[in-house]
Design a protein around this motif. Structure first.
Motif, PDB file in Angstrom:
ATOM      1  N   GLU A   1       0.789  -1.246   0.002  1.00 47.95           N
ATOM      2  CA  GLU A   1      -0.104   0.054  -0.076  1.00 47.95           C
ATOM      3  C   GLU A   1       0.875   1.230  -0.025  1.00 47.95           C
ATOM      4  OE1 GLU A   1      -0.718  -2.743   2.386  1.00 47.95           O
ATOM      5  OE2 GLU A   1      -1.880  -3.398   0.772  1.00 47.95           O
ATOM      6  N   HIS A   2       0.303   2.259  -0.408  1.00 51.46           N
ATOM      7  CA  HIS A   2       0.935   3.656  -0.325  1.00 51.46           C
ATOM      8  C   HIS A   2       2.142   3.953  -1.208  1.00 51.46           C
ATOM      9  CE1 HIS A   2      -1.837   3.403   3.193  1.00 51.46           C
ATOM     10  NE2 HIS A   2      -0.854   2.505   3.753  1.00 51.46           N
TER      11      HIS A   2
ATOM     12  N   ARG B   1       3.727   9.895  -0.080  1.00 53.49           N
ATOM     13  CA  ARG B   1       2.910   9.188   0.642  1.00 53.49           C
ATOM     14  C   ARG B   1       3.273   9.008   2.006  1.00 53.49           C
ATOM     15  NH1 ARG B   1      -0.567   5.468  -3.547  1.00 53.49           N
ATOM     16  NH2 ARG B   1      -0.820   7.098  -5.105  1.00 53.49           N
TER      17      ARG B   1
ATOM     18  N   SER C   1       3.706   1.428   6.104  1.00 53.23           N
ATOM     19  CA  SER C   1       3.344  -0.092   5.403  1.00 53.23           C
ATOM     20  C   SER C   1       4.362  -1.054   5.795  1.00 53.23           C
ATOM     21  CB  SER C   1       3.163   0.202   3.936  1.00 53.23           C
ATOM     22  OG  SER C   1       4.648   0.545   3.318  1.00 53.23           O
TER      23      SER C   1
END
Length: 329
Positions: A46-47, A322, A326
């Motif tokens: 993610e991210h 971001r 994670s």
């Protein structure tokens, strides 16, 4: 000097079967090479839009030529559902055999958007190239009564020294990604060399490449806002060879900065004790580790096993940062 030469020769003879045996390379920091660990992990993060990873492992430097493993991978996350990537690795076994792998992998997240977990399936396809350098082999005819002398004639003739083989692997992976939970488990299962190609380099008989089975699991545990620990385990089996690796990694925030200090260790049964350290900046990770050899080979290595480092860089195509935590998986 002759005694030392004999010891080194005996050690090389102990290692030589490993170089010719059907066994893939292994890494102490296996979780830093997601695409090599399991194709179902391709793009499953993610991210970030893409991930670059690189691994280098130098093993048994005390015994003549070392075993050197290098790996590189690139994968992309596509809308949280698909992952595509490419990988390559090179396994230089004491300059006696080199195994080069290159291929592509893909994964699909069957979980719906907004789910607090990912459940993915993946596949990879590529080629495996093996080449033997018989100039570094030692033969019975080269034993002069005191030690092995590689200047003596071998009495052997090798016609073929290389092989090109197809490679296919499959995998599945589960990850809990609920940031509200204190414990987020993960698990993945993979199988490689499904087509079992003939790996006989000398062509004297057919030698199907054994499939490699891999099972990995663990949990990301948030102790508090500043500390997180990740116990994990890996089991791999390929033919008559197996590996059991237990480990623990911890992350500690450095004040109020975006940096985290990483530390931990592990044990690879019957082989080595592993110490690890590193630094994490948001989603980017640098780690180093050292294997302390505890196998019977330690008589020659003096417990000096392998030095390894890895780099993971995660980025976005827009260039915007971001700032959301994670994990490696």
């Amino acid at each position: 000097m002759k005694t030392m030469s004999k010891k080194l020769s005996l050690a090389l003879l102990a290692i030589a079967p490993l170089a010719l045996r059907a066994q893939d390379a292994h890494l102490a920091q296996y979780d830093a090479a997601a695409l090599l660990l399991n194709p179902a992990l391709t793009g499953m993060y993610e991210h970030s839009d893409f991930r670059l990873s690189s691994n280098v492992r130098s093993q048994w430097n005390r015994i003549s030529n070392n075993f050197l493993t290098t790996a590189f991978a690139y994968d992309m996350n596509m809308d949280g559902q698909w992952g595509v990537g490419a990988y390559m690795s090179n396994y230089d076994q004491a300059s006696m055999m080199k195994t080069f792998e290159v291929g592509a992998s893909g994964a699909y997240n069957v979980s719906g958007k907004g789910a607090k977990h990912t459940l993915s399936v993946g596949a990879r396809a590529g080629i495996v190239y093996k080449k033997v350098n018989d100039a570094n082999f030692l033969y019975d005819a080269q034993y002069n009564g005191s030690y092995f002398d590689n200047d003596l004639p071998t009495g052997e003739t090798v016609q073929k020294r290389q092989r090109l083989m197809p490679e296919v692997g499959l995998g599945m992976a589960y990850r809990s990604i609920d940031l509200k939970k204190q414990v987020n488990p993960f698990f993945n299962f993979g199988v490689f060399h499904i087509t079992r190609p003939d790996e006989s380099i000398f062509r004297t008989e057919k030698l199907p490449l054994p499939m490699r089975w891999s099972v990995n699991g663990g949990a990301s545990i948030t102790v508090n806002d500043d500390v997180r620990v990740t116990p994990m385990a890996l089991y791999m089996v390929q033919g008559k060879n197996q590996e059991i690796n237990l480990g623990l990694l911890g992350e500690v925030n450095v004040g109020t900065s975006a940096y985290k200090v990483i530390g931990g260790g592990g044990y690879r049964f019957g082989d080595a004790v592993i110490a690890q350290a590193g630094l994490k900046h948001r989603n980017n990770i640098f780690r180093v580790s050292y294997d302390i050899n505890v196998s019977p080979l330690s008589e020659f290595t003096h417990n000096m096993g392998a030095f390894e480092f890895s780099v993971i860089y995660c980025g976005t195509h827009s260039g915007k940062d971001r700032r959301v935590r994670s994990g490696s998986f």
